[in-house]
Write an enzyme that holds these catalytic residues in place. Structure first.
Site, short mmCIF file in Angstrom:
data_model
loop_
_atom_site.label_atom_id
_atom_site.label_comp_id
_atom_site.label_asym_id
_atom_site.label_seq_id
_atom_site.Cartn_x
_atom_site.Cartn_y
_atom_site.Cartn_z
N GLN A 1 0.83 -1.19 0.00
CA GLN A 1 0.00 0.00 0.00
C GLN A 1 0.87 1.25 0.00
OE1 GLN A 1 -3.17 1.24 -1.03
NE2 GLN A 1 -3.13 -0.90 -0.46
N HIS B 1 2.34 2.95 -3.21
CA HIS B 1 1.48 3.71 -4.13
C HIS B 1 1.83 5.19 -4.12
CE1 HIS B 1 -1.51 1.22 -6.00
NE2 HIS B 1 -1.76 0.57 -4.88
N GLU C 1 -10.10 1.17 3.49
CA GLU C 1 -10.36 0.73 2.11
C GLU C 1 -10.09 -0.77 1.99
OE1 GLU C 1 -7.52 2.33 -0.59
OE2 GLU C 1 -8.71 1.88 -2.39
N HIS C 2 -8.88 -1.19 2.39
CA HIS C 2 -8.50 -2.61 2.35
C HIS C 2 -8.29 -3.10 3.78
CE1 HIS C 2 -6.73 -0.83 -1.39
NE2 HIS C 2 -7.34 -1.87 -1.94
N ASP D 1 -6.19 -6.93 -5.76
CA ASP D 1 -5.98 -5.78 -6.63
C ASP D 1 -6.02 -6.16 -8.11
OD1 ASP D 1 -5.71 -3.98 -4.62
OD2 ASP D 1 -3.51 -3.97 -4.62
N HIS E 1 -53.70 15.98 -6.37
CA HIS E 1 -53.28 14.62 -6.03
C HIS E 1 -54.48 13.84 -5.47
CE1 HIS E 1 -49.18 16.21 -6.28
NE2 HIS E 1 -48.69 15.00 -6.11
#
Lengths: 438, 438
Positions: free
Chosen positions: B266, B269, B334-335, B368, B427
Site C-alpha cells: 500500500q 502507491h 479501504e482494504h 488488486d 393529487h
C-alpha cells in the site's frame, strides 16, 4: 385563468427546436447561493450549535437559547400522532405498512449478502450491512410533506439503520402536526426543528447537540441542494433534486379527466414542475385540453397549475405510440404514466424513468403516497443514471475475499506479472511470497 | 533509509490523541484548484474540442491539430495487445476472466429486475436496466494502471452498457502499451488520450468529437476529483477517491515478512498512502518491524515506502483482537486484511471496510489484480457509507407500479386523505376519480 400547455406535433418541421426549448431546465448553480452556503457550512463546522442557532434565528425567525430547545422529544411526536384526526392516523399507518412491505421485498431482492467458492475453494462475495446513522431532511414551510418522512425513514429502517435523525425547519416555530405524526409512525430516532444549509452542515459535521451522520437524504430548496453537494464525500447523499415532472403516454383509452387531473397533480407542486402528455391521437389531446379548461377553475391551487402548465407543460401529438416511447426515453422523466389499455406492450420500450405507472388506474398520486414504491425519484433527466431512493441507499457493501492456499498458487503469478507491469514491486512480491515452490 | 511507522498502544493514556493525529487526513478542497477546474469546465462546455485541445497542449505537452487525432482506434488497441509479452497477455486475460465471472455473480445476486403482485393483483417491483453510455477515467503518467481499465470497464460490460468511452492522458504523447492492451481485453468502445478536468468536462457535456456520457467512473488526481464533483448531477459519478489505505488485523500467526510486504504494497502507491497494523501481540509487532527493516532496502520504491510508513503508517498494539476489530471499524479502511488463522471468527465483528481479505494467503495484491472483486474501493473512511465499484454502478432502477382497479379502490382513500393533509388537492382528486362508487 387559463392553462395552455404548448401544443407540439412530432411531424412538424420545428418540432425539434420547440421540444428542446420546452425541455430546457438548467440546474446551473447560482454562484451567490454557492458562496453563502459555503460560508454557512464553514461556520457551523467551526462554531457548532451556536452557528446553527444564529442561522435558525435569522432564516426561520425562530429564537431559542439552546439547540436542545429545538429537539422534538418522542413524547411530542406521539402527541402529534394522537392529536390528528383518526382518518389521518389510519392513512399514515396504512401507507407506512405498504411502503414497509415493498421495501422489505426490495431488500430481499437486491440487498442481501452473497458469496460463492470457486474451483480452488476460494471464497468470493459481498457482505451487505446497514449504515450506522443517517440524517433525513424534510422540507418545512410552504411544502411540508409528511409522506416524505415515510419515504425516507422507512427504507432506512428496513435496511437496519439503528439511528435515524430527522431535521425539519419550522419557520416561526410553526410545527406541522402531520409531519411530526409521520415521524412517530416511521420510527425516527431523534428530530430537530432546523433546516437549510445549517441543518445539512450540522448533520454532516456534527455539533455539540446534533450527532454526525453517515449519509443525508431527502429533498430541499436550492440552499439545501447546494449544501448536500458540498458535503458529499464527507457524508453520503442521495441525489440532487430538481423540479418534479410527470410524463403521460396515452393511447386515448383513459378518461380524459383522469389524465388532466394527473397532469394537474404534478403542476400543483410548483410553477417549475413539468407536465407532458404524449399521444398519437389528436382528438384525444383536444379532449384532455377541454378537461383541463373545465377542471382548472375547481382547483384550489389553480394559479400554480396554470403557471406550470402554461410555462413548462406540453401536449405532444406523436406519429405513434412507439415514437411516444422513444421521446419519453429522451426525456427520462421522474414519473411516467403509461395510460393505455395495453401498458405491458409499451413498458419494454421504456428505458429511462424514475417510476413507471402502468394502466389507467395507476395514478401517480397512488404511488406518491401508498402504493409502496418510493416517491423520492430522480428528476431532470437523471433517471438516465440514477434510481429511486431505496433500501440500497441505506446499506453499503464490503467485498469478501478468502483465497485458499491452492488459489494463491494460481493467482500469484498472474498478480505478479501485472504488478511488475505497473512498476509496483511490493504488490508483486506480496503475491510471490505466498507461492509454495519459489 | 528507515521506515518507522508510529508505534502506538491502546492501553497508553495518550493513545486517543496519537491515534487521531495519525488518522487525520483532510480532503478539504483547495479553493485555487476548485476555481481553475470551474474555469476549465465552463470553457470546454462552451468551446468543446478546441478547449480540450488547448488544455491538452498546455497540461500534457501534447499538440495535435484535431481531437480526432487523440482518438485511439480499435486497431491501435489490438496492436498494443499483440505487442506486449505473452506472459502479460495471458495475465490480462486471466485477470479479466476472473473479474468478469465475479461481476456476473454480483449481477445475478443483486442486479436483476424483480416484482410481485399484492393481494389485490397490483404489480409492484423494479426494472433494472444498464446505462446507455459511460466514461471511464484512467490515470496516465506516473501511475498508469492497466488493472484499473479492467476494474472499470468489465463491470460496465457485465451490466450491459453498450458504449464505454475511455479517457487516459498521455503526457508528451507517451502511451502505456499495457493500458491500451487492457482496453482491448476489456472491450472499450472508444478511447481518447485526454485527461484532467478537460477530459471529465468533455465526457460530461460532450464535444464535437467526444460523446456525452451518462456517468463517469475511475480515479484521478485532485483536478479530476474536483471536476467529477462539479459535474455530479449533470452525469453520475462513482466516488471521490482519496489516498489508498490498508489495515492489517494480525493475530500473530502469519509470517511477519508477508505482513511487512502487504504494508509495503500500500505504501508504495503514494507518500500519502496509509498502512496500519493492529495486533494484540507486542513480540509479533517487533517481528514485523524487523521484517520492514530487512526488506525495505530490497524494494525499488523504497523511498516512497519509507516516507509513507514513517509519515502515515502505524503499528498499534491492542489489548485484544476484539479491540482491534473495534478500532478497525472506527477507521473504516479501504482494504482490510484479517491475517489470522481463524479469520471467520473476526469477520462478523467487522462492519465498515471496502474489501475484507480473509486469511494469510489472501494478500491484498491478489485482490488488486485478479481474485475477481473490484479494486475500486471507498477510501478515507467513506466505507462507512459507500461500496466497491460494481455492476450496480452501471445500472439504474425504475420502479414499476400497476395498481389494479380493485387496488385503486383501497388505495384511493388513503392517498386522498394524505394528499388533502398536505394541501395537494389535485393529487387527492386524481386518486378519487378512480373510485367506482363516488
Amino acid at each position: 385563468m387559463k392553462a395552455t400547455p404548448a401544443r407540439l406535433r412530432t411531424d412538424s418541421a420545428c418540432f425539434e427546436a420547440d421540444f428542446q426549448a420546452r425541455l430546457h431546465w438548467s440546474a446551473d448553480q447560482d454562484a451567490a447561493i454557492e458562496q453563502r452556503v459555503a460560508d454557512i457550512l464553514a461556520d457551523v463546522r467551526k462554531r457548532g450549535d451556536a452557528a446553527v442557532l444564529d442561522y435558525t434565528a435569522r432564516f426561520d425567525n425562530l429564537q431559542v437559547p439552546t439547540l436542545q430547545a429545538l429537539e422534538l422529544t418522542q413524547a411530542e411526536l406521539k402527541a402529534a400522532f394522537d392529536a390528528i384526526p383518526s382518518a389521518q392516523r389510519e392513512a399514515l399507518q396504512a401507507a407506512a405498512a405498504r411502503v414497509r412491505s415493498y421495501h422489505e421485498a426490495q431488500k430481499k431482492a437486491c440487498g442481501e449478502s452473497w458469496s460463492y467458492r470457486d474451483e480452488d475453494g476460494s471464497l468470493l462475495g459481498q457482505k451487505v450491512t446497514p449504515l450506522d446513522r443517517v440524517g433525513i431532511y424534510v422540507p418545512g414551510g410552504k411544502a411540508a410533506y409528511p409522506s416524505s418522512v415515510l419515504m425516507n425513514a422507512i427504507p432506512a429502517h428496513v435496511a437496519g439503520v439503528p439511528e435515524i435523525i430527522m431535521v425539519v425547519p419550522t419557520p416561526r416555530g410553526e410545527k406541522n402536526l402531520l409531519v411530526l405524526a409521520a415521524a412517530y409512525v416511521a420510527g425516527v430516532t431523534r428530530a430537530f426543528t432546523i433546516g437549510g444549509a445549517q441543518a445539512v452542515a450540522a448533520l454532516a459535521y456534527g455539533t455539540q447537540t446534533v450527532p454526525k451522520v453517515d449519509k443525508i437524504t431527502g429533498p430541499g430548496n436550492a440552499y439545501v441542494a447546494s449544501a448536500k453537494k458540498h458535503v458529499f464525500g464527507t457524508v453520503g447523499i442521495d441525489m440532487i433534486a430538481g423540479p418534479s415532472e410527470i410524463l403521460v403516454l396515452a393511447d386515448g383509452t383513459t378518461p380524459p379527466d383522469w389524465v388532466a387531473m394527473d397532469l394537474f397533480s404534478q403542476a400543483e407542486h410548483d410553477e417549475l414542475a413539468q407536465s407532458i402528455l404524449l399521444c398519437p391521437d389528436a382528438a384525444y389531446i383536444d379532449a384532455v385540453q377541454a378537461a383541463i379548461d373545465r377542471l382548472l377553475p375547481t382547483m384550489p391551487r389553480a394559479e400554480i397549475i396554470a403557471k406550470s402548465l402554461t410555462g413548462r407543460g406540453a401536449l405532444i401529438h406523436t406519429r405513434s405510440m412507439e415514437e411516444a416511447c422513444a421521446i419519453s426515453n429522451r426525456i427520462a422523466p421522474e414519473h411516467l404514466e403509461v395510460s393505455s389499455h395495453e401498458p405491458h406492450r409499451w413498458e419494454p420500450l421504456l428505458r429511462h424513468a424514475g417510476a413507471i405507472f402502468l394502466g389507467a388506474y395507476t395514478s401517480e398520486s397512488l404511488g406518491d403516497y401508498c402504493a409502496g414504491p418510493n416517491h423520492v425519484l430522480p428528476t431532470s433527466g437523471t433517471a438516465r443514471f440514477s434510481s429511486p431512493l431505496g433500501v440500497y441507499d441505506f446499506q453499503k457493501r464490503s467485498s469478501i475475499i478468502e483465497v485458499s492456499a491452492q488459489g494463491a498458487q494460481k493467482l500469484g503469478p498472474i498478480a505478479a506479472t501485472l504488478a511488475y507491469g505497473e512498476g509496483l514491486q511490493a504488490h508483486a512480491q506480496a503475491a510471490e511470497m505466498r507461492l509454495k515452490d519459489r
